[in-house]
Design an enzyme around this catalytic site. Structure first.
Site, PDB file in Angstrom:
ATOM      1  N   GLY A  72       0.721  -1.498  -0.169  1.00 46.31           N
ATOM      2  CA  GLY A  72       0.112   0.295  -0.145  1.00 46.31           C
ATOM      3  C   GLY A  72       0.647   1.304   0.291  1.00 46.31           C
TER       4      GLY A  72
ATOM      5  N   SER B 207       0.882   3.425  -2.410  1.00 48.44           N
ATOM      6  CA  SER B 207       0.739   4.423  -3.338  1.00 48.44           C
ATOM      7  C   SER B 207       0.228   5.272  -3.045  1.00 48.44           C
ATOM      8  CB  SER B 207      -0.368   3.724  -4.662  1.00 48.44           C
ATOM      9  OG  SER B 207      -1.512   3.295  -3.805  1.00 48.44           O
ATOM     10  N   ARG B 208      -0.256   5.659  -1.514  1.00 52.07           N
ATOM     11  CA  ARG B 208      -0.874   6.820  -1.003  1.00 52.07           C
ATOM     12  C   ARG B 208      -0.434   6.896   0.260  1.00 52.07           C
ATOM     13  NH1 ARG B 208      -6.338   5.976  -1.737  1.00 52.07           N
ATOM     14  NH2 ARG B 208      -6.581   4.149  -1.367  1.00 52.07           N
TER      15      ARG B 208
ATOM     16  N   ASP C  46      -2.924  -7.764  -5.061  1.00 53.57           N
ATOM     17  CA  ASP C  46      -3.567  -7.323  -4.450  1.00 53.57           C
ATOM     18  C   ASP C  46      -3.353  -8.612  -2.604  1.00 53.57           C
ATOM     19  OD1 ASP C  46      -6.003  -8.247  -2.009  1.00 53.57           O
ATOM     20  OD2 ASP C  46      -7.716  -8.898  -3.637  1.00 53.57           O
ATOM     21  N   VAL C  47      -2.763  -7.903  -1.606  1.00 50.07           N
ATOM     22  CA  VAL C  47      -2.612  -8.092  -0.595  1.00 50.07           C
ATOM     23  C   VAL C  47      -3.282  -9.174  -0.416  1.00 50.07           C
ATOM     24  CG1 VAL C  47      -0.601  -6.296   0.111  1.00 50.07           C
ATOM     25  CG2 VAL C  47      -3.305  -6.837   1.417  1.00 50.07           C
TER      26      VAL C  47
ATOM     27  N   ASN D 109       1.914  -2.405   5.597  1.00 46.08           N
ATOM     28  CA  ASN D 109       0.351  -1.235   5.673  1.00 46.08           C
ATOM     29  C   ASN D 109      -0.579  -0.728   4.838  1.00 46.08           C
ATOM     30  OD1 ASN D 109       0.252   1.761   5.806  1.00 46.08           O
ATOM     31  ND2 ASN D 109       0.083   1.531   3.676  1.00 46.08           N
TER      32      ASN D 109
ATOM     33  N   TYR E 253     -12.194  -4.252  11.667  1.00 43.27           N
ATOM     34  CA  TYR E 253     -11.268  -3.669  12.011  1.00 43.27           C
ATOM     35  C   TYR E 253     -10.576  -3.959  12.239  1.00 43.27           C
ATOM     36  CZ  TYR E 253      -7.674   0.593  10.929  1.00 43.27           C
ATOM     37  OH  TYR E 253      -7.036   2.006  10.483  1.00 43.27           O
TER      38      TYR E 253
ATOM     39  N   ALA F  49      -9.251  -7.484  13.415  1.00 42.95           N
ATOM     40  CA  ALA F  49      -7.766  -7.085  12.207  1.00 42.95           C
ATOM     41  C   ALA F  49      -6.523  -6.970  12.882  1.00 42.95           C
ATOM     42  CB  ALA F  49      -8.431  -6.482  11.108  1.00 42.95           C
ATOM     43  N   LYS F  50      -6.810  -5.417  13.004  1.00 39.33           N
ATOM     44  CA  LYS F  50      -5.723  -4.949  13.970  1.00 39.33           C
ATOM     45  C   LYS F  50      -4.756  -5.650  14.846  1.00 39.33           C
ATOM     46  CE  LYS F  50      -4.794  -1.611  10.313  1.00 39.33           C
ATOM     47  NZ  LYS F  50      -4.084  -1.913   9.500  1.00 39.33           N
TER      48      LYS F  50
HETATM   49  P1  NAP Z   1      -5.452   4.984   2.232  1.00 30.52           P
HETATM   50  O1  NAP Z   1      -4.768   6.490   2.601  1.00 30.52           O
HETATM   51  O2  NAP Z   1      -6.775   4.711   1.832  1.00 30.52           O
HETATM   52  O3  NAP Z   1      -4.225   4.186   1.386  1.00 30.52           O
HETATM   53  C1  NAP Z   1      -4.208   3.045   1.690  1.00 30.52           C
HETATM   54  C2  NAP Z   1      -3.081   2.070   0.712  1.00 30.52           C
HETATM   55  O4  NAP Z   1      -3.013   0.477   0.530  1.00 30.52           O
HETATM   56  C3  NAP Z   1      -2.918   2.010  -0.471  1.00 30.52           C
HETATM   57  O5  NAP Z   1      -1.585   2.598  -0.780  1.00 30.52           O
HETATM   58  C4  NAP Z   1      -3.597   1.291  -1.479  1.00 30.52           C
HETATM   59  O6  NAP Z   1      -3.041   1.200  -3.229  1.00 30.52           O
HETATM   60  C5  NAP Z   1      -3.736   0.335  -0.883  1.00 30.52           C
HETATM   61  N1  NAP Z   1      -3.990  -0.542  -0.635  1.00 30.52           N
HETATM   62  C6  NAP Z   1      -5.503  -1.220  -0.335  1.00 30.52           C
HETATM   63  N2  NAP Z   1      -6.062  -2.498  -0.348  1.00 30.52           N
HETATM   64  C7  NAP Z   1      -4.769  -2.826  -1.218  1.00 30.52           C
HETATM   65  C8  NAP Z   1      -4.550  -4.305  -1.521  1.00 30.52           C
HETATM   66  N3  NAP Z   1      -5.688  -4.937  -1.375  1.00 30.52           N
HETATM   67  N4  NAP Z   1      -3.262  -4.935  -2.087  1.00 30.52           N
HETATM   68  C9  NAP Z   1      -2.309  -3.925  -1.403  1.00 30.52           C
HETATM   69  N5  NAP Z   1      -2.743  -3.036  -1.142  1.00 30.52           N
HETATM   70  C10 NAP Z   1      -3.935  -2.398  -0.868  1.00 30.52           C
HETATM   71  O7  NAP Z   1      -4.937   4.362   4.361  1.00 30.52           O
HETATM   72  P2  NAP Z   1      -4.410   4.592   5.063  1.00 30.52           P
HETATM   73  O8  NAP Z   1      -4.558   5.925   6.182  1.00 30.52           O
HETATM   74  O9  NAP Z   1      -2.854   5.606   4.539  1.00 30.52           O
HETATM   75  O10 NAP Z   1      -4.126   4.304   5.801  1.00 30.52           O
HETATM   76  C11 NAP Z   1      -2.326   2.711   5.671  1.00 30.52           C
HETATM   77  C12 NAP Z   1      -2.579   2.125   7.227  1.00 30.52           C
HETATM   78  O11 NAP Z   1      -2.450   3.006   8.102  1.00 30.52           O
HETATM   79  C13 NAP Z   1      -3.791   1.284   6.990  1.00 30.52           C
HETATM   80  O12 NAP Z   1      -3.673  -0.687   7.169  1.00 30.52           O
HETATM   81  C14 NAP Z   1      -4.425   0.855   8.027  1.00 30.52           C
HETATM   82  O13 NAP Z   1      -5.651   0.657   8.618  1.00 30.52           O
HETATM   83  C15 NAP Z   1      -3.734   1.857   8.510  1.00 30.52           C
HETATM   84  N6  NAP Z   1      -4.223   2.894  10.085  1.00 30.52           N
HETATM   85  C16 NAP Z   1      -4.677   4.786   9.032  1.00 30.52           C
HETATM   86  C17 NAP Z   1      -5.119   5.319   9.843  1.00 30.52           C
HETATM   87  C18 NAP Z   1      -5.354   6.997   9.102  1.00 30.52           C
HETATM   88  O14 NAP Z   1      -6.253   7.308  10.382  1.00 30.52           O
HETATM   89  N7  NAP Z   1      -5.338   7.399   8.155  1.00 30.52           N
HETATM   90  C19 NAP Z   1      -5.418   5.737  11.273  1.00 30.52           C
HETATM   91  C20 NAP Z   1      -4.505   3.743  11.817  1.00 30.52           C
HETATM   92  C21 NAP Z   1      -4.180   3.295  11.363  1.00 30.52           C
HETATM   93  P3  NAP Z   1      -4.106   1.879  -4.050  1.00 30.52           P
HETATM   94  O15 NAP Z   1      -3.785   3.210  -3.753  1.00 30.52           O
HETATM   95  O16 NAP Z   1      -3.726   1.308  -5.226  1.00 30.52           O
HETATM   96  O17 NAP Z   1      -5.550   1.780  -3.963  1.00 30.52           O
END
Ligand code: NAP
Length: 241
Positions: free
Chosen positions: A8, A10-11, A59-60, A88, A153, A156-157
């Site tokens: 993940g 990319s973003r 897809d992971v 991630n 969620y 999972a975490k």
């Molecule tokens: P995000 O902006 O939605 O980005 C999600 C990333 O995961 C993207 O790069 C996406 O790829 C990739 N992804 C989603 N499903 C996937 C799959 N099946 N296989 C491979 N790649 C996949 O999310 P984020 O906020 O950065 O979150 C990143 C991590 O931090 C996650 O594990 C999330 O649970 C955790 N987290 C986030 C927060 C928060 O507040 N943001 C808080 C706690 C934990 P594409 O670009 O191709 O779609």
């Protein structure tokens, strides 16, 4: 040819981690699910920092796709070693348990927990052979405290936190550390649907975090500076307990 693999990448948090690891001198393997444009943009930014980068779509949650993609990348890059793995990739599909759809439960577990297993299984064997490695799992405040509307969620975490602690003990003698970071509310696409103002009263620092604030800690846990830390979960949440 030392590489870091960021799922993940990319973003959001994953992208910031790719850039932080590139600044630390790693070449970066950027996994993504489907957003080719975003993955290419991350690749170009890593390259602008002077490191090699490659994008790898899979897809992971799809075990066969993970194996095929990583095995073929390794075959084509025999001189490269993956020294850092950042698990991630993750999604949210919030719903109250009474209304949760089977697919909301399955998808969240399959990506966060299944993804951890599928990718780590492929990489940890090489780390064991090399007697060197850093694994960092991105978990969540939700997995530590449980949040209503997120039984999928949180489960999972929390499961990945358990796996982090177990694997850390399995591989410690091989000079491999396994840690987790647990972000609270971080500004990314994932939290784009949340109204920040509604949550501020619950956050002692009265703001959402920035992706770089997570990436710095992941960088530390991927660096020799954290050599005696393993099985740990570091919260990055502005003071929520
Ligand atoms: P995000 O902006 O939605 O980005 C999600 C990333 O995961 C993207 O790069 C996406 O790829 C990739 N992804 C989603 N499903 C996937 C799959 N099946 N296989 C491979 N790649 C996949 O999310 P984020 O906020 O950065 O979150 C990143 C991590 O931090 C996650 O594990 C999330 O649970 C955790 N987290 C986030 C927060 C928060 O507040 N943001 C808080 C706690 C934990 P594409 O670009 O191709 O779609």
């Amino acid at each position: 040819m030392k590489y870091a693999l960021v799922t993940g990448g990319s973003r959001g948090i994953g992208k910031a981690v790719c850039l932080e690891l590139a600044e630390m001198g790693y070449n970066v393997l950027i996994n993504y699910a489907g957003n080719h444009e975003a993955a290419t943009a991350t690749k170009e930014q890593v390259e602008a920092l002077g490191q090699k980068a490659a994008t790898l779509q899979f897809d992971v949650a799809d075990r066969n796709a993970v194996r095929t993609a990583l095995e073929s990348w390794k075959e084509n890059n025999p001189e490269a070693t993956i020294e850092v793995l950042v698990n991630n990739a993750g999604i949210r599909k919030d719903n109250l348990m009474m209304w949760m759809k089977d697919e909301e439960w399955d998808q969240v577990l399959d990506i966060s927990l299944g993804g951890f297993y599928n990718v780590t299984k492929e990489i940890v064997q090489d780390m064991i052979k090399a007697k060197k490695g850093k694994i960092v799992n991105i978990v969540s405040l939700s997995g530590l405290k449980g949040l209503p509307g997120q039984t999928n969620y949180s489960a999972a975490k929390a499961a990945v936190i358990g796996a982090t602690k177990a694997l850390a003990q399995e591989v410690a003698r091989r000079n491999i550390t396994v840690n987790a970071v647990a972000p609270g509310f971080i500004k990314t696409d994932m939290t784009g649907d949340l109204n920040e103002k509604e949550f501020l009263s619950h956050i002692p620092m009265r703001r959402f975090g920035e992706v770089e604030e997570v990436a710095k800690v992941v960088g530390f846990l991927s660096s020799p500076a954290s050599s005696y830390i393993t099985g740990e979960v570091i919260s990055i949440n502005g003071g929520i307990y």
